[in-house]
Design an enzyme around this catalytic site. Structure first.
Site, short mmCIF file in Angstrom:
data_model
loop_
_atom_site.label_atom_id
_atom_site.label_comp_id
_atom_site.label_asym_id
_atom_site.label_seq_id
_atom_site.Cartn_x
_atom_site.Cartn_y
_atom_site.Cartn_z
N ASN A 101 -78.17 -9.51 28.05
CA ASN A 101 -79.34 -8.54 28.14
C ASN A 101 -79.12 -7.22 28.56
OD1 ASN A 101 -78.84 -9.95 30.61
ND2 ASN A 101 -80.95 -9.50 31.26
N ARG A 102 -77.85 -6.75 29.26
CA ARG A 102 -77.66 -5.52 29.79
C ARG A 102 -76.16 -5.15 30.00
NH1 ARG A 102 -76.96 -5.65 35.83
NH2 ARG A 102 -76.95 -7.69 36.37
N GLY A 103 -75.98 -4.13 30.03
CA GLY A 103 -74.45 -3.58 30.46
C GLY A 103 -73.49 -4.13 29.48
N ILE A 104 -72.24 -4.59 29.87
CA ILE A 104 -71.26 -4.98 29.03
C ILE A 104 -71.74 -6.03 27.94
CG2 ILE A 104 -69.01 -5.84 29.00
CD1 ILE A 104 -68.51 -4.47 31.45
N LYS A 137 -62.68 -14.15 39.14
CA LYS A 137 -62.08 -13.30 38.01
C LYS A 137 -60.67 -13.74 37.76
CE LYS A 137 -65.98 -11.48 36.74
NZ LYS A 137 -66.48 -11.90 35.25
N ARG A 180 -81.31 -15.11 31.90
CA ARG A 180 -82.14 -15.86 32.64
C ARG A 180 -83.57 -15.35 32.67
NH1 ARG A 180 -78.97 -16.67 38.41
NH2 ARG A 180 -78.66 -14.64 38.19
N TYR A 202 -65.45 -12.36 44.42
CA TYR A 202 -65.40 -12.11 42.85
C TYR A 202 -64.07 -12.02 42.26
CZ TYR A 202 -66.69 -8.95 39.28
OH TYR A 202 -66.65 -8.29 37.96
N GLY A 261 -72.01 -12.88 34.93
CA GLY A 261 -71.33 -13.19 36.24
C GLY A 261 -72.28 -12.32 37.40
N ASP A 296 -79.29 -20.63 32.81
CA ASP A 296 -78.69 -20.56 34.25
C ASP A 296 -77.21 -21.36 34.00
OD1 ASP A 296 -77.55 -20.44 36.58
OD2 ASP A 296 -79.40 -20.96 37.59
#
Length: 245
Positions: A22-25, A155, A45, A151, A88, A59
């Site tokens: 839904n956003r960003g990358i 990753k 979500r 994080y 993430g 989720d």
């Protein structure tokens, strides 16, 4: 959607699932597949999927929700042929201040959530005897970062997960690869001051941030026929920041 060399017949659209789309990358990746004519579903979500995508509420820390999301996508678009595990979270703080929840919630979302997604996707791909799994990691997973122990560990774990899946699933023409972005122009980086942004750019050989479209291009390539012999790879999209790792 991938081209068939020497064919004038348009390739059939594929069923693509992008988590956190839904956003960003994630949104840029979803939009890139939509532009190719693929049937794209995104998990969110709270909604906000790009136009043309099936918006699936999920989720990924809940195995039952993951299973239900795949069932919804399969009913609408058919078995998932391309999975892009992008969803993430971060909970940054120095190690001695990091709570058990700061650690476990990031690991459960970023790493264990991806395990749930790939396990469910693999069932359909094994039946199809083809598929593309692409995990979105981070340069931080390769270089480390102060204040991001949780994080970075999550990753970095994606690399081991992907390479193990590449060995398990490769005989069925299922590839598994990792894209590791560096600093990218997103809502998260927009809040940095000019001094902070300039300090970051001095670490990057190309001297700038990536665009979300540049990350999406690496993902769509890995899902294309041109990358059919690439599996177990980590593709950095970081302007040279993590070279050698």
């Amino acid at each position: 959607m991938s081209e068939i060399p020497g064919s004038s017949t348009p390739p059939a659209p594929r069923s693509v699932l992008v988590t956190g789309g839904n956003r960003g990358i994630g949104r840029a990746i979803a939009e890139a597949f939509i532009a190719q004519g693929d049937k794209v579903a995104v998990t969110t979500r709270n909604g906000g999927a790009p136009e043309g995508a099936l918006d699936v509420r999920c989720d990924i820390t809940d195995a039952a929700q993951v299973d239900a999301a795949f069932a919804q996508v399969e009913e609408a678009h058919g078995p998932v042929e391309v999975l892009v595990a992008n969803a993430g979270i971060t909970k940054d703080t120095l190690l001695l201040r990091m709570s058990e929840d700061d650690w476990s919630s990031v690991i459960d979302t970023n790493l264990t959530g991806t395990f749930r997604l790939t396990k469910r996707a693999a069932k359909g791909m094994l039946r199809l005897r083809r598929g593309r799994i692409i995990l979105i990691s981070s340069v931080v997973g390769l270089l480390g970062s102060a204040g991001q122990v949780n994080y970075a560990a999550s990753k970095s774990g994606l690399v081991g997960l992907a390479r193990s899946l590449a060995r398990e699933l490769g005989s069925r023409s299922i590839t598994t690869n990792v894209v590791a972005p560096g600093f990218v122009e997103t809502d998260m980086t927009d809040v940095l001051t000019d001094d902070q942004k300039n300090a970051i750019k001095t670490q990057v050989p190309l001297g700038r941030y990536a665009s979300t479209a540049e990350v999406a291009s690496a993902v769509t390539w890995l899902a294309s026929d041109g990358a059919s012999y690439v599996t177990g790879a980590v593709i950095p999209v970081d302007g040279g920041l993590g070279m050698g790792h």
